[in-house]
Design a protein around this motif. Structure first.
Motif, PDB file in Angstrom:
ATOM      1  N   GLN A  47       0.691  -1.347  -0.060  1.00  0.00           N
ATOM      2  CA  GLN A  47      -0.073  -0.018   0.127  1.00  0.00           C
ATOM      3  C   GLN A  47       0.906   1.286   0.113  1.00  0.00           C
ATOM      4  N   ARG A  48       2.030   1.407   0.674  1.00  0.00           N
ATOM      5  CA  ARG A  48       3.051   2.307   0.751  1.00  0.00           C
ATOM      6  C   ARG A  48       3.635   2.627  -0.770  1.00  0.00           C
ATOM      7  N   PHE A  49       3.667   1.347  -1.521  1.00  0.00           N
ATOM      8  CA  PHE A  49       4.573   1.242  -2.277  1.00  0.00           C
ATOM      9  C   PHE A  49       3.734   1.995  -3.680  1.00  0.00           C
ATOM     10  N   VAL A  50       2.451   1.250  -3.803  1.00  0.00           N
ATOM     11  CA  VAL A  50       1.572   1.596  -5.149  1.00  0.00           C
ATOM     12  C   VAL A  50       1.563   3.169  -5.398  1.00  0.00           C
ATOM     13  N   PRO A  51       1.639   3.786  -4.698  1.00  0.00           N
ATOM     14  CA  PRO A  51       1.581   5.379  -5.087  1.00  0.00           C
ATOM     15  C   PRO A  51       2.687   5.944  -5.860  1.00  0.00           C
ATOM     16  N   SER A  52       3.752   5.225  -5.708  1.00  0.00           N
ATOM     17  CA  SER A  52       4.887   5.624  -6.432  1.00  0.00           C
ATOM     18  C   SER A  52       5.043   5.032  -7.955  1.00  0.00           C
TER      19      SER A  52
ATOM     20  N   GLN B 256      18.980   2.096 -17.602  1.00  0.00           N
ATOM     21  CA  GLN B 256      17.586   1.929 -17.277  1.00  0.00           C
ATOM     22  C   GLN B 256      17.512   2.560 -15.755  1.00  0.00           C
ATOM     23  N   ARG B 257      16.661   3.443 -15.255  1.00  0.00           N
ATOM     24  CA  ARG B 257      16.434   3.774 -13.751  1.00  0.00           C
ATOM     25  C   ARG B 257      14.853   3.429 -13.565  1.00  0.00           C
ATOM     26  N   SER B 258      14.231   2.472 -14.224  1.00  0.00           N
ATOM     27  CA  SER B 258      12.920   2.220 -14.091  1.00  0.00           C
ATOM     28  C   SER B 258      12.857   0.721 -14.108  1.00  0.00           C
ATOM     29  N   VAL B 259      11.739   0.369 -13.419  1.00  0.00           N
ATOM     30  CA  VAL B 259      11.295  -1.305 -13.499  1.00  0.00           C
ATOM     31  C   VAL B 259       9.957  -1.163 -14.272  1.00  0.00           C
ATOM     32  N   PHE B 260       9.918  -2.072 -15.101  1.00  0.00           N
ATOM     33  CA  PHE B 260       8.556  -2.372 -15.800  1.00  0.00           C
ATOM     34  C   PHE B 260       7.821  -3.579 -15.229  1.00  0.00           C
TER      35      PHE B 260
END
Length: 128
Positions: free
Chosen positions: A53-58, A77-81
């Protein structure tokens, strides 16, 4: 930073009270759906529901058109897909074919690997 109007402008403002009355409920529903998706798919399997729940808003949802290149090998890459819906194809450039083995029984016949390599080559060329 500053936001400066470059010319005479009209802006629309959604204040905190208006947001709470109109969009907050939908935002909570979307977050709950995302948490459920992550839990049922085993993404972050050791995370607790509270942590999710804390992670999802990001997370940011992004829709992509068919054929859109999301990543390229070698790019930083600085993102995770996380693929939530749909499908994607991982394409690699065709590999050079090794020289033929002199011990082959029927050099005229294409083996399954050669056929697959040609199919991959054609798919790679079609994607470019």
């Amino acid at each position: 930073w500053e936001a400066v109007g470059a010319e005479r402008s009209v802006v629309l403002l959604l204040g905190a009270e208006d947001y709470a009355a109109t969009l907050k409920r939908r935002q909570k529903e979307l977050h709950a759906e995302a948490v459920e998706f992550l839990q049922t798919r085993g993404v972050c399997p050791q995370a607790t529901p509270f942590q999710l729940q804390r992670f999802v808003p990001s997370l940011r949802q992004r829709r992509v058109k068919r054929g859109t290149v999301l990543l390229r090998a070698g790019d930083f890459q600085r993102s995770v897909f996380i693929l939530r819906e749909g499908s994607c194809t991982l394409l690699s450039p065709p590999q050079e074919k090794p020289p033929p083995d002199d011990n082959e029984e029927n050099p005229e016949e294409e083996d399954e690997e050669e056929v697959l390599a040609k199919m991959e080559q054609k798919e790679w060329e079609d994607q470019r």
